[in-house]
Design an enzyme around this catalytic site. Sequence first.
Site, short mmCIF file in Angstrom:
data_model
loop_
_atom_site.label_atom_id
_atom_site.label_comp_id
_atom_site.label_asym_id
_atom_site.label_seq_id
_atom_site.Cartn_x
_atom_site.Cartn_y
_atom_site.Cartn_z
N HIS A 1 38.26 41.47 33.44
CA HIS A 1 38.45 42.91 33.64
C HIS A 1 39.83 43.36 33.14
O HIS A 1 40.40 44.31 33.68
CB HIS A 1 38.24 43.27 35.12
CG HIS A 1 39.16 42.56 36.07
ND1 HIS A 1 38.76 42.08 37.30
CD2 HIS A 1 40.49 42.24 35.99
CE1 HIS A 1 39.79 41.52 37.92
NE2 HIS A 1 40.85 41.61 37.14
N HIS B 1 44.31 32.81 33.67
CA HIS B 1 45.45 33.62 33.23
C HIS B 1 46.51 33.67 34.32
O HIS B 1 46.23 33.54 35.49
CB HIS B 1 45.05 35.03 32.78
CG HIS B 1 44.44 35.95 33.81
ND1 HIS B 1 43.28 35.69 34.49
CD2 HIS B 1 44.84 37.17 34.26
CE1 HIS B 1 42.97 36.70 35.29
NE2 HIS B 1 43.91 37.61 35.19
N GLU C 1 41.08 34.67 40.27
CA GLU C 1 40.02 35.70 40.32
C GLU C 1 38.63 35.10 40.13
O GLU C 1 37.63 35.77 40.40
CB GLU C 1 40.28 36.78 39.25
CG GLU C 1 41.49 37.63 39.56
CD GLU C 1 41.85 38.60 38.44
OE1 GLU C 1 42.65 39.52 38.70
OE2 GLU C 1 41.34 38.47 37.30
N HIS D 1 43.92 45.41 42.90
CA HIS D 1 45.24 44.97 42.43
C HIS D 1 46.37 45.86 42.96
O HIS D 1 47.37 46.05 42.29
CB HIS D 1 45.29 45.00 40.90
CG HIS D 1 44.31 44.09 40.21
ND1 HIS D 1 42.97 44.31 40.17
CD2 HIS D 1 44.52 42.96 39.48
CE1 HIS D 1 42.37 43.37 39.46
NE2 HIS D 1 43.28 42.54 39.04
C1 DHB Z 1 45.50 41.22 32.73
C2 DHB Z 1 44.42 40.54 33.32
C3 DHB Z 1 43.98 40.94 34.59
O1 DHB Z 1 42.95 40.32 35.26
C4 DHB Z 1 44.57 42.00 35.26
O2 DHB Z 1 44.07 42.38 36.44
C5 DHB Z 1 45.64 42.66 34.67
C6 DHB Z 1 46.11 42.27 33.41
C7 DHB Z 1 45.98 40.84 31.38
O3 DHB Z 1 45.65 39.76 30.86
O4 DHB Z 1 46.69 41.67 30.76
FE FE Z 2 42.88 41.05 37.39
#
Ligand code: DHB
Ligand code: FE
Length: 284
Positions: A12, A193, A240, A59
């Site tokens: 997302h 990530h 996540e 978030h």
């Molecule tokens: C990014 C990924 C995410 O899941 C999020 O909530 C905010 C930013 C990203 O990779 O930029």
């Molecule tokens: Fe996220």
Amino acid sequence: MSKIAGGIFTSHVPGIGGAIAKGLQQDPYWKPFFDGFEPVHQWLAAEKPDVAVVFYNDHGLNFFLDKMPTFAIGAAAEYRHEDEGWGIAFQRPFEGHQDLSWHIIEEVVASEFDPVTCQSMLVDHAVAVPFELCWPGKEAFPLKLIPIAVNTVQHPLPSPKRCYNLGQAVGRAIESWGGDEKVVVFGTGGLSHQLEGGRAGHINVDYDKFCLRNLAPDPEALLQHDTLDIVELAGSQGVEILNWIAARGALRGSVRELASNYHIPISNTAAATVLLENSDKVHA
Ligand code: DHB
Ligand code: FE
């Protein structure tokens, strides 16, 4: 009886919202990710689900660090997206399904979960980006939303098993609903990530591929790592994947993978999209 037609699992990343606003779907950077939605569009056009039950993490828009529920279930008539700082200006509102929301809440409480119930709720990019990816355009979304927020942000986070069990309870609740709605479940976020600190930019292809390989045939394999192991493996936001685990728990029939796409990177994220079909044959 309501039926769960299948599950859609997707990253997302908020930058996707910017790419949609600028029409960059065919741009070489974005195309490999957006192309992953072609089979999803075809499936949605054929299945025409009436309700989306979306496992996601907030978030810092509807909940902040001062009050962070482990699980929260929306029971509002309507939800709106607001931008929590990424500059995304999605306008389309999300129609709720209050009766089914309350049925799910009653059933999961009867299953000994203790969710926060939200009769008003803002939804952030973790709901809005997947909806925009699945139903591009300007018309109203063609289905109703039931958002289920999982805390993947402020520790202590729930265990993978707890998320999976919540998903199973939600799946049972949907199947016991007396209406004839067709439901699609979503798990949003991931894959690996990490956005901050010394490991910013961390991606773990081996762990991501492990999750993608096992999601359909053996989701319980994803429960072998505890939450802090997943933070270590997948990054502090890669956790996540808990939303995917919860959504997969809701698919209780025999599951068939119809599409899977994995592309690195989108922003800081190993981006993935998976479409699973759920058969009527529910295991007890
Ligand atoms: C990014 C990924 C995410 O899941 C999020 O909530 C905010 C930013 C990203 O990779 O930029
Ligand atoms: Fe996220």
